[in-house]
Design a protein around this motif. Structure first.
Motif, PDB file in Angstrom:
ATOM      1  N   VAL A  45       1.278  -1.360  -0.238  1.00 27.74           N
ATOM      2  CA  VAL A  45      -0.340  -0.151  -0.163  1.00 27.74           C
ATOM      3  C   VAL A  45       1.157   1.248  -0.389  1.00 27.74           C
ATOM      4  CG1 VAL A  45      -1.632   2.094   1.287  1.00 27.74           C
ATOM      5  CG2 VAL A  45      -1.781  -1.013   1.026  1.00 27.74           C
ATOM      6  N   LYS A  70       0.421   4.762  -0.789  1.00 26.56           N
ATOM      7  CA  LYS A  70      -0.989   4.834  -0.410  1.00 26.56           C
ATOM      8  C   LYS A  70       0.407   6.827   0.349  1.00 26.56           C
ATOM      9  CE  LYS A  70      -3.433   3.936   3.784  1.00 26.56           C
ATOM     10  NZ  LYS A  70      -4.609   3.314   4.388  1.00 26.56           N
ATOM     11  N   ASN A  83      -5.531   4.928  -2.828  1.00 22.89           N
ATOM     12  CA  ASN A  83      -6.853   4.400  -2.387  1.00 22.89           C
ATOM     13  C   ASN A  83      -7.438   5.911  -2.637  1.00 22.89           C
ATOM     14  OD1 ASN A  83      -5.360   5.986  -1.116  1.00 22.89           O
ATOM     15  ND2 ASN A  83      -6.366   6.274   1.180  1.00 22.89           N
ATOM     16  N   ILE A 138      -7.323   0.298  -3.541  1.00 22.72           N
ATOM     17  CA  ILE A 138      -7.989  -0.443  -2.235  1.00 22.72           C
ATOM     18  C   ILE A 138      -8.931   0.687  -1.629  1.00 22.72           C
ATOM     19  CG2 ILE A 138      -6.456  -1.759  -2.243  1.00 22.72           C
ATOM     20  CD1 ILE A 138      -5.415   0.350  -0.319  1.00 22.72           C
ATOM     21  N   MET A 194     -13.540  -8.540   0.659  1.00 27.61           N
ATOM     22  CA  MET A 194     -12.669  -7.509   1.325  1.00 27.61           C
ATOM     23  C   MET A 194     -13.507  -7.443   2.765  1.00 27.61           C
ATOM     24  SD  MET A 194     -11.930  -4.536   1.663  1.00 27.61           S
ATOM     25  CE  MET A 194     -10.383  -2.904   1.096  1.00 27.61           C
ATOM     26  N   MET A 205     -12.108  -4.833   6.459  1.00 26.10           N
ATOM     27  CA  MET A 205     -11.259  -4.300   7.620  1.00 26.10           C
ATOM     28  C   MET A 205     -11.656  -4.559   8.588  1.00 26.10           C
ATOM     29  SD  MET A 205     -10.995  -0.869   4.659  1.00 26.10           S
ATOM     30  CE  MET A 205     -10.151   0.486   6.118  1.00 26.10           C
ATOM     31  N   MET A 210      -3.530  -6.316   7.328  1.00 26.44           N
ATOM     32  CA  MET A 210      -3.329  -5.342   7.251  1.00 26.44           C
ATOM     33  C   MET A 210      -2.585  -5.107   8.312  1.00 26.44           C
ATOM     34  SD  MET A 210      -6.328  -2.459   6.486  1.00 26.44           S
ATOM     35  CE  MET A 210      -6.083  -0.741   7.942  1.00 26.44           C
ATOM     36  N   SER A 211      -0.780  -4.231   8.027  1.00 28.65           N
ATOM     37  CA  SER A 211       0.037  -4.228   8.925  1.00 28.65           C
ATOM     38  C   SER A 211      -0.391  -5.129  10.829  1.00 28.65           C
ATOM     39  CB  SER A 211       0.794  -3.085   9.122  1.00 28.65           C
ATOM     40  OG  SER A 211       1.140  -2.984   8.069  1.00 28.65           O
ATOM     41  N   ARG A 249      -2.485  -6.556   2.290  1.00 33.26           N
ATOM     42  CA  ARG A 249      -2.265  -5.023   1.819  1.00 33.26           C
ATOM     43  C   ARG A 249      -1.710  -4.314   2.885  1.00 33.26           C
ATOM     44  NH1 ARG A 249      -8.244  -5.828   2.117  1.00 33.26           N
ATOM     45  NH2 ARG A 249      -7.667  -4.426   3.707  1.00 33.26           N
ATOM     46  N   LEU A 250      -0.232  -4.221   2.597  1.00 30.64           N
ATOM     47  CA  LEU A 250       0.910  -4.128   3.732  1.00 30.64           C
ATOM     48  C   LEU A 250       1.169  -2.325   3.552  1.00 30.64           C
ATOM     49  CD1 LEU A 250       2.218  -7.132   4.616  1.00 30.64           C
ATOM     50  CD2 LEU A 250       0.365  -6.107   5.739  1.00 30.64           C
ATOM     51  N   GLY A 251       0.739  -1.438   4.461  1.00 27.04           N
ATOM     52  CA  GLY A 251       1.901  -0.186   3.956  1.00 27.04           C
ATOM     53  C   GLY A 251       2.307   0.003   5.078  1.00 27.04           C
ATOM     54  N   THR A 252       2.448   0.263   6.265  1.00 31.59           N
ATOM     55  CA  THR A 252       2.930   0.812   7.329  1.00 31.59           C
ATOM     56  C   THR A 252       4.709  -0.161   8.064  1.00 31.59           C
ATOM     57  OG1 THR A 252       1.680   0.471   9.124  1.00 31.59           O
ATOM     58  CG2 THR A 252       2.053   2.320   7.951  1.00 31.59           C
TER      59      THR A 252
HETATM   60  C1  LIG Z   1      -4.456   2.240   3.777  1.00 27.61           C
HETATM   61  C2  LIG Z   1      -4.954   1.264   3.965  1.00 27.61           C
HETATM   62  C3  LIG Z   1      -4.344   0.109   4.255  1.00 27.61           C
HETATM   63  C4  LIG Z   1      -2.618  -1.037   4.821  1.00 27.61           C
HETATM   64  O1  LIG Z   1      -2.646  -0.410   6.061  1.00 27.61           O
HETATM   65  P1  LIG Z   1      -1.632  -0.390   7.211  1.00 27.61           P
HETATM   66  O2  LIG Z   1      -1.998  -0.688   8.466  1.00 27.61           O
HETATM   67  O3  LIG Z   1      -0.499   0.534   6.639  1.00 27.61           O
HETATM   68  O4  LIG Z   1      -0.468  -1.473   6.733  1.00 27.61           O
HETATM   69  C5  LIG Z   1      -4.406  -1.407   3.628  1.00 27.61           C
HETATM   70  N1  LIG Z   1      -6.287  -1.459   3.359  1.00 27.61           N
HETATM   71  C6  LIG Z   1      -6.674  -0.330   2.800  1.00 27.61           C
HETATM   72  C7  LIG Z   1      -8.254  -0.143   2.192  1.00 27.61           C
HETATM   73  C8  LIG Z   1      -6.228   0.601   3.558  1.00 27.61           C
HETATM   74  O5  LIG Z   1      -6.585   1.673   3.260  1.00 27.61           O
END
Ligand SMILES: *Cc1c(COP(=O)(O)O)cnc(C)c1O
Length: 223
Positions: free
Chosen positions: A33, A35, A56, A77, A156, A158, A199-200, A215-218
Protein backbone atom coordinates in the motif's frame (compact mmCIF):
# COMPACT_ATOMS: atom_id res chain seq x y z
CA UNK A 1 17.37 -0.29 1.89
CA UNK A 2 14.84 0.03 4.65
CA UNK A 3 12.00 -1.22 2.47
CA UNK A 4 13.98 -4.30 1.55
CA UNK A 5 14.78 -5.22 5.14
CA UNK A 6 11.15 -4.64 6.15
CA UNK A 7 10.01 -6.78 3.25
CA UNK A 8 12.37 -9.60 4.16
CA UNK A 9 10.97 -9.58 7.71
CA UNK A 10 7.42 -9.68 6.38
CA UNK A 11 8.22 -12.51 3.99
CA UNK A 12 9.81 -14.57 6.78
CA UNK A 13 6.78 -13.90 8.90
CA UNK A 14 4.42 -15.00 6.13
CA UNK A 15 6.38 -18.22 5.73
CA UNK A 16 6.28 -18.91 9.49
CA UNK A 17 2.58 -18.16 9.75
CA UNK A 18 1.74 -20.29 6.73
CA UNK A 19 3.76 -23.14 8.17
CA UNK A 20 1.83 -22.99 11.44
CA UNK A 21 -1.47 -23.47 9.62
CA UNK A 22 -0.20 -25.74 6.84
CA UNK A 23 -0.66 -23.25 4.04
CA UNK A 24 1.58 -22.64 1.05
CA UNK A 25 3.11 -19.13 1.16
CA UNK A 26 2.67 -18.86 -2.60
CA UNK A 27 -1.07 -18.53 -1.96
CA UNK A 28 -0.47 -15.11 -0.39
CA UNK A 29 -0.10 -11.98 -2.52
CA UNK A 30 1.35 -8.94 -0.78
CA UNK A 31 -0.28 -5.73 -1.95
CA UNK A 32 2.14 -2.94 -1.04
CA UNK A 33 0.00 0.00 0.00
CA UNK A 34 1.90 2.95 -1.42
CA UNK A 35 -0.74 5.61 -0.66
CA UNK A 36 1.51 7.46 1.80
CA UNK A 37 4.80 7.35 -0.09
CA UNK A 38 5.99 9.43 -3.02
CA UNK A 39 6.88 8.39 -6.56
CA UNK A 40 10.55 7.78 -5.83
CA UNK A 41 9.82 5.60 -2.82
CA UNK A 42 7.22 3.76 -4.85
CA UNK A 43 9.86 3.06 -7.50
CA UNK A 44 12.15 1.82 -4.73
CA UNK A 45 9.42 -0.57 -3.65
CA UNK A 46 9.15 -1.92 -7.19
CA UNK A 47 12.94 -2.38 -7.21
CA UNK A 48 12.45 -4.62 -4.18
CA UNK A 49 10.26 -6.76 -6.41
CA UNK A 50 6.96 -5.60 -4.97
CA UNK A 51 4.76 -6.15 -8.03
CA UNK A 52 1.35 -5.36 -6.54
CA UNK A 53 0.73 -1.77 -5.48
CA UNK A 54 -2.33 -0.36 -3.70
CA UNK A 55 -3.56 3.22 -3.95
CA UNK A 56 -6.70 4.76 -2.48
CA UNK A 57 -7.11 8.18 -4.16
CA UNK A 58 -7.94 8.60 -7.84
CA UNK A 59 -5.81 11.73 -8.34
CA UNK A 60 -2.74 10.31 -6.68
CA UNK A 61 -3.16 7.02 -8.48
CA UNK A 62 -3.38 8.77 -11.86
CA UNK A 63 -0.26 10.79 -11.12
CA UNK A 64 1.71 7.71 -10.08
CA UNK A 65 0.49 5.74 -13.07
CA UNK A 66 1.93 8.40 -15.37
CA UNK A 67 5.31 8.17 -13.66
CA UNK A 68 5.43 4.42 -13.20
CA UNK A 69 3.34 2.86 -15.95
CA UNK A 70 1.46 -0.41 -16.33
CA UNK A 71 4.21 -2.98 -15.72
CA UNK A 72 3.05 -3.46 -12.14
CA UNK A 73 -0.33 -4.63 -10.87
CA UNK A 74 -2.37 -1.68 -9.64
CA UNK A 75 -4.91 -2.26 -6.90
CA UNK A 76 -7.46 0.38 -6.02
CA UNK A 77 -8.22 -0.12 -2.33
CA UNK A 78 -10.04 3.05 -1.31
CA UNK A 79 -13.70 3.90 -1.50
CA UNK A 80 -14.48 4.98 -5.04
CA UNK A 81 -16.97 7.71 -5.90
CA UNK A 82 -19.09 6.89 -8.93
CA UNK A 83 -18.08 10.08 -10.70
CA UNK A 84 -14.41 9.04 -10.44
CA UNK A 85 -14.93 5.60 -11.98
CA UNK A 86 -14.16 6.63 -15.54
CA UNK A 87 -10.80 8.09 -14.50
CA UNK A 88 -9.45 4.92 -12.96
CA UNK A 89 -11.36 1.81 -13.85
CA UNK A 90 -9.60 0.86 -17.08
CA UNK A 91 -6.17 1.58 -15.60
CA UNK A 92 -6.37 -0.73 -12.60
CA UNK A 93 -5.91 -4.47 -12.32
CA UNK A 94 -7.99 -5.02 -9.17
CA UNK A 95 -10.66 -3.11 -7.27
CA UNK A 96 -10.96 -3.98 -3.57
CA UNK A 97 -13.87 -1.73 -2.68
CA UNK A 98 -16.97 -2.69 -4.64
CA UNK A 99 -19.58 -1.81 -2.04
CA UNK A 100 -22.79 -0.70 -3.78
CA UNK A 101 -24.88 -1.48 -6.83
CA UNK A 102 -24.72 2.05 -8.20
CA UNK A 103 -20.94 1.71 -8.28
CA UNK A 104 -21.17 -1.69 -9.94
CA UNK A 105 -23.46 -0.28 -12.64
CA UNK A 106 -21.13 2.62 -13.31
CA UNK A 107 -18.13 0.30 -13.55
CA UNK A 108 -19.99 -1.98 -15.92
CA UNK A 109 -20.85 0.99 -18.13
CA UNK A 110 -17.36 2.52 -18.20
CA UNK A 111 -15.20 -0.59 -18.35
CA UNK A 112 -13.71 -1.67 -21.64
CA UNK A 113 -12.48 -4.94 -20.16
CA UNK A 114 -13.59 -7.30 -17.41
CA UNK A 115 -12.69 -5.73 -14.07
CA UNK A 116 -11.49 -8.01 -11.28
CA UNK A 117 -13.28 -6.90 -8.14
CA UNK A 118 -13.49 -7.74 -4.48
CA UNK A 119 -16.81 -7.01 -2.86
CA UNK A 120 -16.12 -5.13 0.35
CA UNK A 121 -18.13 -6.58 3.22
CA UNK A 122 -18.85 -4.92 6.55
CA UNK A 123 -18.37 -8.10 8.59
CA UNK A 124 -17.91 -6.34 11.93
CA UNK A 125 -21.15 -4.41 11.47
CA UNK A 126 -19.60 -1.18 12.73
CA UNK A 127 -21.61 1.81 11.51
CA UNK A 128 -18.50 3.69 10.47
CA UNK A 129 -17.34 0.92 8.18
CA UNK A 130 -17.82 0.80 4.41
CA UNK A 131 -19.09 -2.34 2.80
CA UNK A 132 -22.09 -4.46 2.01
CA UNK A 133 -23.88 -5.77 5.09
CA UNK A 134 -23.53 -9.52 5.53
CA UNK A 135 -27.32 -9.90 5.46
CA UNK A 136 -27.47 -8.19 2.03
CA UNK A 137 -24.53 -9.96 0.48
CA UNK A 138 -26.33 -12.72 -1.39
CA UNK A 139 -28.82 -10.30 -2.93
CA UNK A 140 -26.00 -7.96 -3.87
CA UNK A 141 -24.10 -10.75 -5.60
CA UNK A 142 -27.17 -11.85 -7.52
CA UNK A 143 -27.51 -8.35 -8.94
CA UNK A 144 -23.88 -8.45 -10.07
CA UNK A 145 -24.65 -11.54 -12.13
CA UNK A 146 -26.14 -9.33 -14.86
CA UNK A 147 -23.03 -7.17 -15.22
CA UNK A 148 -20.75 -8.65 -17.86
CA UNK A 149 -17.76 -6.37 -17.21
CA UNK A 150 -17.49 -7.30 -13.56
CA UNK A 151 -15.84 -10.38 -12.19
CA UNK A 152 -16.05 -10.87 -8.43
CA UNK A 153 -12.84 -12.70 -7.65
CA UNK A 154 -13.30 -12.46 -3.90
CA UNK A 155 -14.33 -10.52 -0.81
CA UNK A 156 -12.54 -7.82 1.15
CA UNK A 157 -12.93 -6.55 4.69
CA UNK A 158 -11.24 -4.40 7.29
CA UNK A 159 -11.11 -5.62 10.88
CA UNK A 160 -12.28 -3.41 13.73
CA UNK A 161 -9.63 -1.17 15.23
CA UNK A 162 -8.90 -3.08 18.43
CA UNK A 163 -6.16 -4.97 20.27
CA UNK A 164 -8.52 -7.85 20.94
CA UNK A 165 -7.21 -10.62 18.75
CA UNK A 166 -10.40 -12.65 19.11
CA UNK A 167 -12.52 -9.85 17.70
CA UNK A 168 -10.20 -9.51 14.71
CA UNK A 169 -10.11 -13.25 14.14
CA UNK A 170 -13.89 -13.49 14.29
CA UNK A 171 -14.14 -10.80 11.63
CA UNK A 172 -11.74 -12.58 9.25
CA UNK A 173 -13.35 -15.97 9.86
CA UNK A 174 -16.68 -14.31 9.13
CA UNK A 175 -15.44 -13.09 5.77
CA UNK A 176 -14.24 -16.60 4.95
CA UNK A 177 -17.71 -17.96 5.72
CA UNK A 178 -19.23 -15.30 3.48
CA UNK A 179 -16.83 -16.30 0.72
CA UNK A 180 -17.86 -19.95 1.03
CA UNK A 181 -21.53 -19.05 0.83
CA UNK A 182 -21.06 -16.81 -2.22
CA UNK A 183 -18.92 -19.42 -3.94
CA UNK A 184 -21.68 -21.97 -3.55
CA UNK A 185 -24.07 -19.75 -5.51
CA UNK A 186 -22.14 -20.94 -8.56
CA UNK A 187 -22.49 -17.68 -10.51
CA UNK A 188 -20.22 -17.62 -13.55
CA UNK A 189 -18.83 -14.10 -13.13
CA UNK A 190 -18.51 -14.61 -9.36
CA UNK A 191 -15.81 -17.25 -8.83
CA UNK A 192 -15.15 -15.64 -5.43
CA UNK A 193 -12.09 -17.67 -4.53
CA UNK A 194 -10.02 -14.88 -2.92
CA UNK A 195 -9.95 -13.13 0.46
CA UNK A 196 -8.45 -9.63 0.72
CA UNK A 197 -7.93 -9.15 4.45
CA UNK A 198 -5.15 -8.26 6.82
CA UNK A 199 -3.12 -5.07 7.17
CA UNK A 200 0.13 -4.28 8.99
CA UNK A 201 -1.28 -4.93 12.45
CA UNK A 202 -3.28 -8.04 11.78
CA UNK A 203 -2.00 -9.83 8.69
CA UNK A 204 -0.78 -12.89 10.60
CA UNK A 205 -4.29 -13.48 11.94
CA UNK A 206 -5.67 -12.91 8.45
CA UNK A 207 -3.34 -15.53 6.96
CA UNK A 208 -4.33 -17.99 9.68
CA UNK A 209 -7.95 -17.40 8.69
CA UNK A 210 -7.39 -17.85 4.96
CA UNK A 211 -6.32 -14.50 3.45
CA UNK A 212 -4.96 -14.68 -0.09
CA UNK A 213 -4.28 -10.94 -0.53
CA UNK A 214 -2.84 -8.93 2.37
CA UNK A 215 -2.61 -5.13 2.14
CA UNK A 216 0.49 -3.75 3.84
CA UNK A 217 1.51 -0.13 4.26
CA UNK A 218 3.27 0.92 7.47
CA UNK A 219 5.02 -2.37 8.12
CA UNK A 220 6.82 -1.96 4.77
CA UNK A 221 7.23 1.80 4.53
CA UNK A 222 7.04 3.13 8.07
CA UNK A 223 4.56 5.68 9.37
C1 LIG B 1 -4.05 2.21 4.25
C2 LIG B 1 -4.73 0.93 3.98
C3 LIG B 1 -4.09 -0.29 4.20
C4 LIG B 1 -2.69 -0.40 4.78
O1 LIG B 1 -2.72 -0.13 6.15
P1 LIG B 1 -1.42 -0.35 7.07
O2 LIG B 1 -1.97 -0.45 8.44
O3 LIG B 1 -0.55 0.84 6.85
O4 LIG B 1 -0.78 -1.61 6.63
C5 LIG B 1 -4.77 -1.45 3.87
N1 LIG B 1 -6.01 -1.41 3.35
C6 LIG B 1 -6.67 -0.26 3.15
C7 LIG B 1 -8.05 -0.31 2.59
C8 LIG B 1 -6.06 0.95 3.45
O5 LIG B 1 -6.72 2.09 3.25
Amino acid sequence: MEILSNLIKVQQDIIQTCKSVHRDPSEITVVAVTKNIDVQETKNAIECNLQHLGENRPDKFTMKLQEIGQDVNWHFIGSLQSRKVKEVINQIDYLHSLDRISLANEINKRANKVIRCFVQVNVSGEESKQGVEVSNLTNFIKEIEQLENIQVIGLMTMAPFTDDENVIRECFAGLRECRNIVQQLGISNVPCTELSMGMSNDYQIAIEEGATFIRLGTTLFGK
